[in-house]
Design a protein around this motif. Sequence first.
Motif, mmCIF file in Angstrom:
data_model
loop_
_atom_site.group_PDB
_atom_site.id
_atom_site.type_symbol
_atom_site.label_atom_id
_atom_site.label_comp_id
_atom_site.label_asym_id
_atom_site.label_seq_id
_atom_site.Cartn_x
_atom_site.Cartn_y
_atom_site.Cartn_z
ATOM 1 N N UNK A 170 0.871 -1.172 0.000
ATOM 2 C CA UNK A 170 0.000 0.000 0.000
ATOM 3 C C UNK A 170 0.907 1.221 0.000
ATOM 4 N N UNK A 174 2.693 10.516 -5.407
ATOM 5 C CA UNK A 174 2.579 11.968 -5.522
ATOM 6 C C UNK A 174 2.383 12.353 -6.988
ATOM 7 N N UNK A 178 -2.610 15.771 -6.945
ATOM 8 C CA UNK A 178 -3.269 14.918 -5.965
ATOM 9 C C UNK A 178 -2.312 13.848 -5.466
ATOM 10 N N UNK A 179 -2.605 13.389 -4.262
ATOM 11 C CA UNK A 179 -1.832 12.284 -3.708
ATOM 12 C C UNK A 179 -2.770 11.085 -3.684
ATOM 13 N N UNK A 180 -2.378 10.006 -4.348
ATOM 14 C CA UNK A 180 -3.255 8.844 -4.460
ATOM 15 C C UNK A 180 -2.673 7.697 -3.637
ATOM 16 N N UNK A 181 -3.524 7.052 -2.865
ATOM 17 C CA UNK A 181 -3.093 5.854 -2.147
ATOM 18 C C UNK A 181 -3.543 4.634 -2.947
ATOM 19 N N UNK A 182 -2.590 3.785 -3.286
ATOM 20 C CA UNK A 182 -2.875 2.602 -4.098
ATOM 21 C C UNK A 182 -2.612 1.323 -3.316
ATOM 22 N N UNK A 183 -3.344 0.303 -3.698
ATOM 23 C CA UNK A 183 -2.947 -1.037 -3.310
ATOM 24 C C UNK A 183 -2.412 -1.700 -4.580
ATOM 25 N N UNK A 184 -1.162 -2.133 -4.514
ATOM 26 C CA UNK A 184 -0.538 -2.768 -5.684
ATOM 27 C C UNK A 184 -0.197 -4.202 -5.341
ATOM 28 N N UNK B 206 -3.842 -2.201 -10.229
ATOM 29 C CA UNK B 206 -3.810 -1.282 -9.085
ATOM 30 C C UNK B 206 -5.221 -0.931 -8.654
ATOM 31 N N UNK B 207 -5.370 -0.738 -7.341
ATOM 32 C CA UNK B 207 -6.668 -0.333 -6.804
ATOM 33 C C UNK B 207 -6.440 0.976 -6.056
ATOM 34 N N UNK B 209 -7.178 3.418 -3.201
ATOM 35 C CA UNK B 209 -7.784 3.386 -1.870
ATOM 36 C C UNK B 209 -8.328 4.766 -1.521
ATOM 37 N N UNK B 210 -7.552 5.787 -1.784
ATOM 38 C CA UNK B 210 -8.036 7.150 -1.526
ATOM 39 C C UNK B 210 -7.267 8.153 -2.373
ATOM 40 N N UNK B 211 -7.848 9.357 -2.471
ATOM 41 C CA UNK B 211 -7.220 10.439 -3.231
ATOM 42 C C UNK B 211 -7.323 11.718 -2.422
ATOM 43 N N UNK B 212 -6.270 12.486 -2.390
ATOM 44 C CA UNK B 212 -6.320 13.783 -1.720
ATOM 45 C C UNK B 212 -5.844 14.842 -2.711
ATOM 46 N N UNK B 213 -6.676 15.841 -2.934
ATOM 47 C CA UNK B 213 -6.256 16.924 -3.831
ATOM 48 C C UNK B 213 -5.361 17.883 -3.095
ATOM 49 N N UNK B 214 -4.481 18.497 -3.827
ATOM 50 C CA UNK B 214 -3.730 19.573 -3.190
ATOM 51 C C UNK B 214 -3.362 20.623 -4.223
#
Lengths: 276, 345
Positions: A170, A174, A178-184, B206-207, B209-214
């Motif tokens: 996980x 960057x 946006x900052x994206x959190x992925x599960x790979x 890829x999945x 999980x969340x996104x944060x804009x900045x």
Amino acid sequence: MQKNQVAAGCDYVNFRIVVLMKPTPDPDKVRFDAEKGTIIREGVELIINPYDLPAIELAVQVKEKLGGEVIVISMAPPQGEEALRDAIARGADRAILLTDRRFAGADTLATSYALASAIRKLGNVNLVIGGEKSIDGDTAQVPGEVAEMLGLPHVSYVSRLIDIDYSRAIVESDLESEVVTYEAPLPCVLQVTLNVAKPRIPTIKGKLQARKAIVEKWSADALADIADINRFGIKGSPTMVYRVVIPKEKERKRIILDTEQGVKAVVDLLMKEGLL
Amino acid sequence: MSISLSKAGTGDNMDVETREGIMVIADIENGTLHRSTLELLGKARELADSRKTSVSVALAGNNVGELKQVLFEHGADRVYIMDCEELGTFDPATYKEAYISIIKEAKPEVILISATHRGRSIAPRIAAHLATGLTADCTDLYFDEKGNFIQVRPAYAGNIYAHILSRTKPAMSTVRPGVFKPIQRIPGRTGEAVVMPKTLCPRGALRTISKTHREIASITEAKVIITVGRGLRRKEDIELVKKLARIIGASVGATRPLVDMGWMPKENQVGYSGNIVKPRIYIGLGVSGSPMHVIGMKDSEIIVSVNKDPNAPIVNISDYAIIGDLYEFIEKLTKETERLKSKIS
């Protein structure tokens, strides 16, 4: 079931992490040819590309958590060996230097092909980590090309590893806006930024180990059974420098001002740009 | 878990001879077009006109079809649309699949991609899949007399520019935002929309999980950069610089010593071992101008420096060299720009 077995530690020693590392000229020791406007490469020692230090550190941290081994792979002239030794001092278990005249003159495609071939040759690789870019080439292309050649998913601009186990990672990526959190899923390739981990300073023990360590040297022939050697080096490089142009340096106005005048001049400039 | 070299990268599925036209890969940010797409379209239009060929755009994403009109009005002749729910997740491998489908259909000779983090993630996968050349961060592109497509990029931290030829087609180039200019919008201009079948929608591994804009812009994209150097006395004083930067919409950069001391993050470093920047306006505060730093900012459009020492090397490469105290300069410029801003609003 299988996952539990892995978690119970039956299989952990096999967890293989490969780090792609480029030996690059030391930016602090590089001298400049003022006439030609280029750097002087001759006699400049090769060090670990600064962008690859966090990649090595992250790999070592993952190994500390999951067990297994960290293998650093570079493609470089023979003097790249010292940089690989430094990687061992920083916690890598194995170092492989792809070195052969037939690798020379490679652009990113041919470089990626050689590195991907070496990973294929190793086999059973669970995770590949690369730095964001190299300080000299500055293309940021190799990890993505390696991922494609190996048919693996990849996440680029990884600024944080949130969690990892034997089946998935996980990560935070960057993407500027946006900052994206992925599960790979693993195996995969992670291209990491400078923020991903703070490189540790090599210990005395690590340095001693590195001095004794054997840096494995692989020639093009070592990969011939699984790769097409015509895709290495200059032969396998579609891009070529057609000509080199030394542009005229921009003439500067060199207007000397005091603070009052300076503030006024900057306000005028900002207004012209529509920023005020 | 065994890894094999995939068929990708053998390039054997591509028909080189019949390639024609310039393709731009649309960079989608939060459902809209990133400004760099229109900039690339501007250059693509110029290239296509010089080559008497056409401009196409590969538009892939989730609910992006409506963006085609803007693309036509900025010079696109044809827009290939791949609208898939699966593309709601930014996965370089799935986006690559989508673009490969489009590229197979369109057979362009040249592909231009924005050097945003998204573009830089996707481009290597496409290039590796097609086994074609990819040139990063081009500052100019042209066809020479013989019809070769030439890509210009600064070579290795010097002031030398390499003109690069790709022996394979399509030739692929990434271009940083701000390098080229969009054409003047032509309202009502239309073109051909080619909608790709949903059956080609790729599935990814890829999945999200969340996104944060900045909102923070990368320093290399900034129009104005205020860079601080060793003339700054305390770490806390960076706040004064940040305040000024906010008022004038600038990014804050730092020289290497400040980054090494931990005063500023590495990503804000300007110089050879940090970022190569070329903003419209560069303002150096207490920056002496070491060769390492100069390499990272010398291509700025306008260089302003504030330095106590009239003999500092940066004075020689400045358009405006302000000799004085940087704190006084910050205070006065902050006051003046705040006053002007409040007057406008």
